[in-house]
Design a protein around this motif. Sequence first.
Motif, mmCIF file in Angstrom:
data_model
loop_
_atom_site.group_PDB
_atom_site.id
_atom_site.type_symbol
_atom_site.label_atom_id
_atom_site.label_comp_id
_atom_site.label_asym_id
_atom_site.label_seq_id
_atom_site.Cartn_x
_atom_site.Cartn_y
_atom_site.Cartn_z
ATOM 1 N N LYS A 172 -7.086 3.409 -3.149
ATOM 2 C CA LYS A 172 -7.250 1.961 -2.984
ATOM 3 C C LYS A 172 -7.939 1.353 -4.187
ATOM 4 O O LYS A 172 -7.528 0.311 -4.700
ATOM 5 C CB LYS A 172 -8.070 1.674 -1.722
ATOM 6 N N ASN A 191 0.817 -1.225 0.000
ATOM 7 C CA ASN A 191 0.000 0.000 0.000
ATOM 8 C C ASN A 191 0.847 1.269 0.000
ATOM 9 O O ASN A 191 0.340 2.362 0.232
ATOM 10 C CB ASN A 191 -0.952 0.004 1.192
ATOM 11 N N GLN A 221 -5.529 1.522 -7.238
ATOM 12 C CA GLN A 221 -4.349 0.676 -7.068
ATOM 13 C C GLN A 221 -4.665 -0.787 -7.360
ATOM 14 O O GLN A 221 -3.827 -1.516 -7.892
ATOM 15 C CB GLN A 221 -3.814 0.816 -5.643
ATOM 16 N N GLU A 265 -0.369 3.874 -2.337
ATOM 17 C CA GLU A 265 -1.558 4.544 -1.807
ATOM 18 C C GLU A 265 -1.149 5.728 -0.929
ATOM 19 O O GLU A 265 -1.675 6.837 -1.069
ATOM 20 C CB GLU A 265 -2.378 3.552 -0.992
#
Length: 205
Positions: free
Chosen positions: A193, A88, A196, A91
């Motif tokens: 999110k 992540n 991605q 992000e």
Amino acid sequence: MSKKKRQAYHHKDLKHALIERGIELINEEGLKTFSLRKVAAACGVSHAAPYSHFQNKEHLLSAMQDYVTNEFSKVLENTIAGCGNKPNALEYLGKAYVIFFMDNPHYFSFLFTQSHVQIDLSFSADSHNTYKPFEIYKELGLALLDKSNYPEAGRKDAIIAMWSFVHGLASLVTMKNVHYDEDWRDKITDFMKAFQCTFLGGNLN
């Protein structure tokens, strides 16, 4: 402007004030009428004061561009340092990218409409000669695409698409004529999110 006010700046503070006020002036009036004399007047100092820091208008313009680029790059680098190569990470980087300009909308306008910033999307240029914030985003994106076994032939397109998405969000949050009924800060994470997942897999949880 009183003499006391004119002397209020320390040497280093004046340089910073000239840069910040210069950015604001260019956004307000454009480059055509921009001058060291105007910036000096806006800061309440003598017309000769800027010359202790900048040789001419072009030198100040270059310093303004470098200043914003360095501040922006530091934010991105600190974000990466805080999350490493976690899935992540992109992000968090995207959120930092957008929030930097949400907090400093005048920087976005200056960099991408008034300065001489060049962003090379060909991936063939020497990274030292391309725009550093884009290089930071690109390098992390490539590392994460590699980690997720994303097809190598499509990685360049994926990076450009991901960066365009983040940059587009940054543009939207700085536009005075764009209205949104939710809090950008809360929703950016959700947007990142969702986007991605297209490239790195995973879910929305």
